[in-house]
Design an enzyme around this catalytic site. Sequence first.
Site, short mmCIF file in Angstrom:
data_model
loop_
_atom_site.label_atom_id
_atom_site.label_comp_id
_atom_site.label_asym_id
_atom_site.label_seq_id
_atom_site.Cartn_x
_atom_site.Cartn_y
_atom_site.Cartn_z
N ALA A 1 29.68 42.25 34.78
CA ALA A 1 28.34 42.94 34.51
C ALA A 1 28.22 43.62 33.30
CB ALA A 1 28.23 43.86 35.85
N GLY B 1 33.72 44.58 33.10
CA GLY B 1 33.67 43.29 34.26
C GLY B 1 32.49 42.55 33.71
N GLU C 1 31.77 26.75 49.83
CA GLU C 1 32.27 27.69 50.63
C GLU C 1 31.35 28.09 51.76
OE1 GLU C 1 34.52 30.13 46.78
OE2 GLU C 1 32.45 30.68 47.46
N HIS D 1 37.33 39.89 53.51
CA HIS D 1 37.59 38.68 53.14
C HIS D 1 38.52 38.00 54.33
CE1 HIS D 1 38.34 34.66 51.55
NE2 HIS D 1 37.51 35.08 50.28
N ALA E 1 38.54 36.85 40.13
CA ALA E 1 37.45 35.93 40.98
C ALA E 1 38.18 34.55 40.96
CB ALA E 1 35.98 36.22 40.60
N HIS F 1 37.24 43.37 50.73
CA HIS F 1 36.89 42.54 49.52
C HIS F 1 35.81 43.02 48.72
CE1 HIS F 1 36.97 38.71 47.43
NE2 HIS F 1 35.86 38.42 47.87
N ARG G 1 27.35 39.25 52.24
CA ARG G 1 26.94 38.66 50.95
C ARG G 1 27.61 37.02 51.48
NH1 ARG G 1 30.76 37.09 46.86
NH2 ARG G 1 31.97 38.65 47.34
N GLY H 1 36.89 31.59 43.80
CA GLY H 1 35.82 30.56 43.86
C GLY H 1 35.02 30.00 42.95
#
Length: 549
Positions: free
Chosen positions: A13, A11, A111, A240, A43, A351, A386, A45
């Site tokens: 990271a 991913g 957001e 979420h 992902a 989420h 988060r 947003g």
Amino acid sequence: MKTDFLIIGSGIAGLSLGLRLSEFGKVIIITKKKKAESNTNYAQGGIASVLDKEDNFDLHIKDTIECGAGLCNIKAVETIVKEGPSSIYELLALGVKFTKDEHGNLKLGREGGHSKNRIVHARDLTGKEIERVLLHKVSKNPKITVLEYHFAIELLTIRNIKPEYRKYFKDKHICYGAYTLNAKTGKVEKIIAGKTILATGGLGQVYLHTTNPAIATGDGFALGYRAGCELANMEFVQFHPTSLYQKDVDEETQVFLISEAVRGAGAILKDKKGKEFMHKYDKRKSLAPRDIVARAIDCELKKTGENFVYLDATVIGAERIKKEFPNIYQQCLNRGIDITKSMIPVVPAAHYSCGGLKVNIEGKTNIKNLYACGEVAMTGVHGANRLASNSLLEAVVFSKKIFESIKQEHSKNNKKNNKLNLDKIEKCIFNWSDKGTVNAEEWILIKHNKLEIKEIMSDYVGIVRSTYRLKRALRRIKMMKDEIKEFYDRTKVNVPLLELRNLVTVAYIIIKSAMKRKESRGLHYMLDYPERDDKNFKKDTIIYKRIKI
Ligand code: FAD
Ligand code: SIN
């Protein structure tokens, strides 16, 4: 196989770290399925970063800390916020095509919990665009090998050193790589590495309704736990608020997310009668932080007995919806909902894991030569909840921190010439024992067990918890854990079995952590301890397995 750096996970990271580490040696990136299959790829947003004249670092730091409900590590928060803009420019330089406005400036969305517009995005497919570019760069780099369908089973530590050699290994808490199942051949291989980095993403699949893809079975958390890593704050699983309502789910379902950016653009939560309800819970209404919105929806559903609430996006206007949210528009249309005309049925879904393998500011775990970054790591950035779009940011910034730390070590080691001798280590480590039976009749049990774990977690360890519910869940999960261990010990490994073993381990860790926190804070809400207790419980919840050698 031997390598300087073994990265587990492809991913944001793992890939961004791999690109950097290739400067110092050979990198192997293993990934359990196809290389793009990751949370990153879904992902929507975007990435939060201070880029607007009206915005500043202090505001982003304040929003993150407020959302984190008293548990954020201020230094970690400052690090991601201050390195946000340079990280965005680096991604742009790599070729990521973020959405721009008519003047050619980055378009900044809004957001929940953010006091300013600061979400950099690529329409509503931000993760896919980042993953595309990183994978392309990796494919062009001769120092990096990506091995698809390679599943990390276990980290190599002192326990895997043959007893006759153990006396030569002074350091008892050190990682030498991983045992890996090649899912195509069914063979287990040892990958010996100078440094091993867990970048295995999240654990959403431990719940029935999740926005996470089927790969998100919490493997990295379980691998780290079994190796003796400290895990922190695993009780804080983020739900979420707005996933598309889906009636039937199976043991691998990923429900479709309706991005928070849609609410950022003006969409409003409504009940089945079309009445707004969020003003009863928070003055920021539909754009309050996720824990508040998810709990409010949960409460409305319990009060009314309905299965979902509505998100009214029609107020955004058809033209804007189609331009800014083309994927969400199309995905809903495919399911028979024209979101420019009708309200969207939504429910909360698991989420993101705010907890994870505890790492320091350099991404180091408590085990030498083992690092963690991305969702599997607990850097202290997110605290008890988060803030939206801080995850991709944390993943890129902290993978850079690992790189910087290794760079420093590298220059010291070059002077002293005290690099690990991978050939010698390879000889001292056991080969994987391939004993065990394959009993086709029992595979159905794996499927059932997976569903059972998810049901237990969703029923008793979801958005609203209580000591009674947690105890009930623990009794059941403990029993399943023992049964699965017994099954694992006598069976040849394969991916579904390994995932089941990891899921039950992660479920166990979440429940144990939740039981330790006798208060309500952020994402952890306890009916019998409804208040936040700053006097006694402001610290991280730590879980680890005592390793006997
Ligand atoms: P991932 O991207 O999940 O990658 C993990 C990798 O590890 C995968 O390649 C996987 O195959 C591999 N892996 C796992 N276990 C093993 C194993 N045992 N052996 C080998 N390989 C393994 N965050 C934001 O900041 N902004 C957003 O807009 C946003 N939107 C989101 C939308 C959705 C639908 C979802 C699910 C998440 C979203 N998030 C968002 C969260 C964010 O996407 C993730 O937290 C982030 O992408 C995690 O990146 P990662 O590199 O740590 O892990
Ligand atoms: C979303 O687009 O709503 C997801 C953002 C995030 O998880 O940070």
